[in-house]
Design a protein around this motif. Structure first.
Motif: not given
Lengths: 157, 48, 247
Positions: A125-128, C195-199, C201-215
């Motif tokens: 779990n990650y959060m601010p 959710p295990n991650m606040s939004a 934090m998660a938004r850039p992670l999903y972007a990086a994930l998708l971007g890595t697959y495109c790469f």
């Protein structure tokens, strides 16, 4: 059967065989795949006295005592049981009360687990900080769920 | 850029090291096929 | 359906399709990775426990996810290559291995760089880390086998079998943190429900994930094109490509 169907069947058999072998192997050696034991395992006498092993659990709130130099004493708990731990050395940055850790050492005759290495085991779990603050309703303790006993009788006894 | 950004709360080596390695892996995956393509084209046109 | 599939698998058709796809995939990868990295380093707040060290997640998780997905793709291509002897599948199999290996190595090393400050150790032999290391060896095995066998088609079929045998390791890597206790934590992004991650934090992670697959798509298509040129040397369409490349 055509040659192609034969190859298809051979690959299906290969994957099935491998899967079965892996499942059987891992069931038989389940214990060996475990990275650590839990306090419940220790108290169920799963490990002999003095044997080197890893012990995982949460550092119980209010149990941490700093001794001379780098000496620390604390209680390690899973969902069921607790074990006192003594350690002398450098602690990881994440070490704190309520945090999951894995200590390497051995159980001494007095019932104290003496560790010579302590690693932090954080959760997924990650959060601010603000969000974490608002969630700190009960006691701020992390979940004990990742610290499942290795031995079947570990939790019940 | 503020120094706290570069300092990464004291974890600069680990964080920037990870991002640097990621950049290196991306660069290698772009460059390696390009260089190989160059070699292949040269080799094939020599055969003609 | 089958005729369409066979046309797509024909080397010249696929070669030209790759040429048309690469710019778009590249653009997508650049945008998503750009946002993911920028967001991960600057927009996402520091973690309540790990502080800024948690930002390693934006390179570690995409690399680790890709290392597993690429292996599955490689094994699937291996099955097609062994059963149907389709040339394109052989190319995909051989082309995917070095990319997958590089991202597996990246996942391992960024994991070590994350483990040292947070856990207190670069490396431990728990089930997750050990099985991911085995994944790297499997990739290395496929690369080595391909180089060891002279005849490319025989090499690809041997690699296909090895890839298929190794695919058993993929669920082991993925479920290792659930089947056995480990120092490595559970999965953050593939867990449904809470959710295990606040939004933010998660938004850039999903972007990086998708971007890595495109790469990966870009890197794979380029390598497949190289393999196609080599395996189809002497044919009319390769000669045509040679002429247009030299003008």
């Amino acid at each position: 059967m055509t040659k192609r169907q034969k190859r298809m069947a051979a690959i299906a058999a290969l994957l099935l065989g491998l899967g079965l072998a892996a499942a059987l192997g891992f069931t038989a050696f389940r214990k060996n795949m475990m990275y650590f034991y839990t306090p419940s395992d220790l108290l169920a006498n799963a490990a002999p006295l003095g044997a080197k092993l890893r012990l995982g659990g949460l550092v119980e709130r209010g149990s941490l005592r700093h001794g001379e130099g780098l000496r620390v004493d604390f209680t390690l708990a899973d969902c069921e049981h607790r074990v006192p731990v003594h350690y002398e050395g450098i602690l990881p940055d994440l070490f704190r009360e309520g945090q999951g850790i894995v200590a390497t050492g051995s159980l001494q005759p007095g019932g104290v687990f003496v560790a010579d290495e302590v690693l932090a085991k954080h959760d997924e779990n990650y959060m601010p900080p603000q969000v974490a603050q608002s969630l700190k309703g009960k006691n701020g303790q992390h979940s004990c769920a990742p610290f499942k006993p290795v031995t079947p009788g570990g939790a019940a006894s | 850029m503020s120094s706290s950004f570069w300092n990464m709360g004291g974890y600069a080596v680990y964080v920037w090291g990870s991002y640097g390695l990621a950049a290196a892996v991306l660069a290698w995956n772009l460059l390696a096929p390009r260089l190989r393509r160059h070699d292949i084209l040269k080799e094939l046109s020599a055969e003609e | 359906m089958w005729t369409w599939f066979h046309r797509l698998a024909s080397p010249p058709t696929f070669y030209r399709l790759a040429d048309r796809l690469v710019p778009w995939l590249g653009l997508l990868a650049a945008g998503l990775l750009g946002y993911g990295i920028f967001g991960g380093l600057l927009l996402a707040p520091a973690d309540y426990q790990q502080g800024d060290a948690f930002r390693i997640i934006y390179v570690h998780v995409p690399a680790a996810a890709l290392s597993l997905s690429v292996y599955v793709l490689m094994a699937a291509a291996g099955a097609v290559a062994v059963i149907w002897r389709i040339k394109l599948a052989e190319c995909v199999l051989v082309a995917a291995a070095p990319i997958g290996a590089s991202f597996t190595a990246l996942a391992l090393v960024t994991g070590m760089l994350w483990g040292k400050p947070m856990w207190g150790a670069y490396w431990v032999w728990d089930a997750r880390l050990t099985s991911e290391l085995i994944l790297l060896f499997l990739y290395a095995g496929v690369i080595g086998l391909n180089q060891a066998i002279e005849e490319p088609r025989a090499a690809a079929r041997a690699c296909g079998l090895l890839a298929l045998i190794g695919v058993i390791n993929v669920p082991i890597v993925h479920y290792s943190v659930e089947w056995w206790n480990s120092l490595h934590q559970g999965s953050t992004i593939l867990k449904l429900g809470r959710p295990n991650m606040s939004a933010d934090m998660a938004r850039p992670l999903y972007a990086a994930l998708l971007g890595t697959y495109c790469f990966f798509g870009v890197a794979l298509l380029r390598r497949v094109q190289n393999e196609l040129l080599l395996r189809e040397r002497g044919t009319a369409w390769v000669k045509e490509q040679l002429r247009s490349a030299h003008v």
